[in-house]
Write a protein that holds these residues in place. Structure first.
Motif, short mmCIF file in Angstrom:
data_model
loop_
_atom_site.label_atom_id
_atom_site.label_comp_id
_atom_site.label_asym_id
_atom_site.label_seq_id
_atom_site.Cartn_x
_atom_site.Cartn_y
_atom_site.Cartn_z
N UNK A 9 0.86 -1.30 0.16
CA UNK A 9 -0.23 0.08 -0.18
C UNK A 9 0.80 1.19 0.03
N UNK A 10 1.86 1.32 0.75
CA UNK A 10 2.63 2.46 0.88
C UNK A 10 3.56 2.64 -0.42
N UNK A 11 4.12 1.34 -0.99
CA UNK A 11 4.65 1.55 -2.45
C UNK A 11 3.92 2.08 -3.41
N UNK A 12 2.58 1.78 -3.46
CA UNK A 12 1.36 2.27 -4.39
C UNK A 12 1.37 3.86 -4.20
N UNK A 13 1.31 4.39 -3.04
CA UNK A 13 1.61 5.74 -2.41
C UNK A 13 2.89 6.42 -3.13
N UNK A 14 4.02 5.92 -2.81
CA UNK A 14 5.35 6.29 -2.93
C UNK A 14 5.52 6.37 -4.62
N UNK A 15 4.80 5.51 -5.45
CA UNK A 15 5.05 5.53 -6.73
C UNK A 15 4.38 6.79 -7.31
N UNK A 16 3.38 7.22 -6.79
CA UNK A 16 2.60 8.42 -7.49
C UNK A 16 3.43 9.74 -7.49
N UNK A 17 3.37 10.36 -8.84
CA UNK A 17 4.35 11.38 -9.13
C UNK A 17 4.24 12.25 -7.88
N UNK A 18 3.07 12.90 -7.50
CA UNK A 18 2.89 13.97 -6.45
C UNK A 18 3.28 13.58 -4.97
N UNK A 19 3.62 12.31 -4.90
CA UNK A 19 4.32 11.85 -3.38
C UNK A 19 5.80 11.21 -3.57
N UNK A 20 6.08 11.15 -4.77
CA UNK A 20 7.39 10.59 -5.25
C UNK A 20 8.58 11.35 -4.26
N UNK A 21 9.51 10.51 -3.54
CA UNK A 21 10.64 11.30 -2.71
C UNK A 21 9.94 11.85 -1.56
N UNK A 22 8.93 11.70 -0.89
CA UNK A 22 8.51 12.46 0.23
C UNK A 22 9.29 11.54 1.43
N UNK A 23 10.03 12.23 2.07
CA UNK A 23 10.58 11.52 3.46
C UNK A 23 9.83 10.75 4.08
N UNK A 24 8.86 11.32 4.42
CA UNK A 24 8.02 10.60 5.77
C UNK A 24 7.60 9.36 5.24
N UNK A 25 7.06 9.19 3.83
CA UNK A 25 6.69 7.87 3.35
C UNK A 25 8.02 7.20 3.18
N UNK A 26 9.01 7.53 2.90
CA UNK A 26 10.19 6.64 2.73
C UNK A 26 10.69 5.94 4.01
N UNK A 27 10.58 6.78 5.28
CA UNK A 27 10.75 6.28 6.40
C UNK A 27 9.73 5.45 7.12
N UNK A 28 8.42 5.54 6.52
CA UNK A 28 7.39 4.52 6.92
C UNK A 28 7.60 3.44 6.24
#
Length: 560
Positions: free
Chosen positions: A218-237
């Motif tokens: 689920x988090x990977x699906x978010x992280x792959x979205x262009x608007x949320x790519x390279x978000x530090x909080x998502x990467x740490x999660x």
């Protein structure tokens, strides 16, 4: 503009030392001449004086002064009622401009929290009527309730935070029931650009349920979205969930990406430092700890990282001190509790270690490493029955995944009666995740006991096909020695040492082979070993003196 207004302006301008001096002088004058200031002005002076003391970090003194301000507010309330009944409109205007009584109570609770007087803080905040509680008051209450183990009250307070602030993401997705958080967050869907929010909530619901694989997806699906790519909080999660799932390689990779994007990142770096230390990259861990200390030494993370460096350097007394210091800074730091628990266990203080692992379990009920630490303590004290009960409970609660199956198998391996059950459990774990290192290691240990060396070699080669791990290479070297394949065994030990130069078992295996291959030089090597041994004794003496030094510092900080 009177003198109290000038003090208020100085407080607003952040001139705290000036406020403290002037307000102290004015309060003394007021005590000597009660008619000098009105009750409202005296209340203001007490609050501004307490604020200045709070800024100087004299929290016990500040709490006392805030309490005096509340007593003065009671006097003011009585006089205000009299003035209101006689039609004093000016009194109403003045009352509205006074410092908030609710804010003063919050400040008292904040002082008590910093002083570790959680019960007193809860008592103060509980005294505020529910309708008058602001989101930050409910958030503080929720955290205090959770810390005290009052989960139901914590959930109620978190719900109030969400009711007032639907986008309060911190904690809510983890600690609240998924249906409630989804309903509350959906109430915010009228806000533009929030199409990602329901996916975020779903991910944290999976984390809360211990379903790490679905959380990762689920988090990977978010992280792959262009608007949320390279978000530090998502990467740490994402890194944290990989870690929980036992995928060390991807966890380290995501942590590295996050800190490259934000060089000042502190959150999650304690877990990253622990993983790096466990993998044998102690020089990198030392650099990481130093860098974080330069960013802030008031967070638990740099202390935990330095503690992990000491722990994996086998300096347990120092690791104990650093872990205790981290807990001082953040009593909710799970990684600090695990570090201190592990140090206590390795120092033979098993009962004290158990207390720390249990507290870590309470704070992070879905983190399996907390349970593993407690089970190791039970096994160290021959409490096989307690360890088996704990392992079975994890298995039933979190389901049959590779990690829970391996934990249960680890306990079964300690009892000769349950060896076959251990083998079945490990086979199930490896069927789910053939690359799960802990399951491979335990299965290899079982095959070694049964002297099934060829089968063990095949298992380890298969596991190493897609990863490179120090322990697996070392174990493969041990198995190859057992079948007299000395040359490849030497190669495997060399690879293991290249991955972790501090791996003593690989070094011992290599030295043993060298002695067996060169019987003529064995005497010379033995003499050299004896000489090295005398040097090691000196190191051990130094270690003892260092342990005493850190133990003294630990007592200085009032720790066990």
């Amino acid at each position: 503009m009177n003198v109290v207004d000038h003090v208020r302006d100085m407080a607003a301008a952040g001139l705290h030392s000036n406020v403290r001096i002037v307000s102290s002088l004015l309060l003394t004058m007021s005590n000597n001449n009660p008619e000098l200031f009105s009750p409202a002005q005296k209340y203001q002076l007490l609050v501004y004086h307490a604020d200045a003391i709070f800024h100087d970090k004299e929290y016990r003194n500040a709490a006392c002064k805030y309490s005096m301000a509340l007593q003065q507010k009671k006097v003011l309330s009585k006089t205000s009622k009299v003035r209101t009944s006689t039609g004093g409109a000016a009194a109403n205007i003045q009352a509205q401009s006074l410092p908030s009584e609710i804010e003063v109570k919050y400040k008292i609770a904040e002082c008590y929290t910093i002083l570790k007087l959680d019960k007193d803080a809860i008592a103060v905040l509980d005294g505020i009527p529910s309708r008058q509680r602001t989101p930050k008051i409910n958030m503080m209450l929720a955290n205090l309730y959770r810390k005290a183990g009052q989960e139901r009250s914590a959930v109620t307070s978190y719900k109030e935070v969400l009711r007032q602030c639907p986008l309060a993401l911190d904690h809510c997705g983890i600690d609240l029931p998924y249906k409630f958080t989804r309903r509350r967050f959906y109430s915010a869907t009228s806000i533009p650009n929030l199409d990602w929010l329901s996916v975020w909530i779903k991910a944290y619901a999976f984390i809360h349920a211990g379903d790490n694989q679905r959380a990762i997806n689920t988090i990977c699906s978010l992280e792959k979205k262009s608007l949320l790519r390279d978000n530090v909080d998502l990467l740490v999660s994402l890194a944290d969930v990989y870690f929980r799932a036992g995928d060390t390689k991807n966890a380290i990779l995501k942590f590295e990406q996050a800190q490259m994007l934000d060089p000042y990142l502190i959150k999650g770096m304690d877990v990253y430092g622990y993983l790096m230390a466990r993998e044998g990259h102690l020089e990198d861990v030392e650099v990481l700890g130093g860098r974080l200390f330069n960013i802030s030494d008031q967070h638990a993370e740099p202390w935990v990282i330095s503690g992990c460096h000491s722990f994996y350097s086998k300096r347990y007394s120092r690791a104990l001190y650093l872990g205790a210091k981290a807990i001082q800074l953040n009593s909710n730091s799970v990684q600090a509790l695990l570090l201190k628990g592990a140090a206590l266990r390795n120092m033979g203080r098993v009962q004290e270690a158990i207390i720390h692992f249990r507290e870590a379990m309470r704070l992070a009920p879905c983190r399996l490493d907390c349970y593993e630490g407690l089970i190791d303590c039970y096994l160290a004290s021959n409490g096989i029955r307690e360890a088996m009960g704990m392992a079975n409970n994890i298995y039933k609660t979190l389901g049959a995944n590779a990690q829970t199956l391996t934990i249960l198998a680890t306990v079964c391996l300690e009892d000769p009666v349950t060896q076959e059950k251990a083998k079945t459990l490990l086979d199930k774990a490896l069927a789910q995740r053939p690359d799960y290192t802990k399951a491979v290691v335990k299965k290899a240990e079982l095959l070694s006991r049964e002297q099934k060396y060829e089968e063990g070699i095949a298992l380890l080669r298969n596991a190493l096909a897609n990863q490179s791990d120090c322990v697996l290479h070392r174990m493969l070297g041990d198995f190859l020695v057992a079948v007299n394949d000395y040359q490849e065994a030497m190669d495997q030990y060399s690879i293991a040492l290249s991955l972790d130069p501090n791996d003593q078992k690989s070094l011992e295996g290599m030295q043993k082979m060298e002695k067996e291959e060169s019987p003529t030089d064995a005497t010379v090597e033995l003499d050299g070993d004896d000489m090295e041994g005398s040097g090691e004794d000196g190191d051990l003496e130094g270690s003892d003196s260092e342990a005493a030094q850190w133990a003294d510092q630990e007592q200085w900080f009032g720790m066990q």
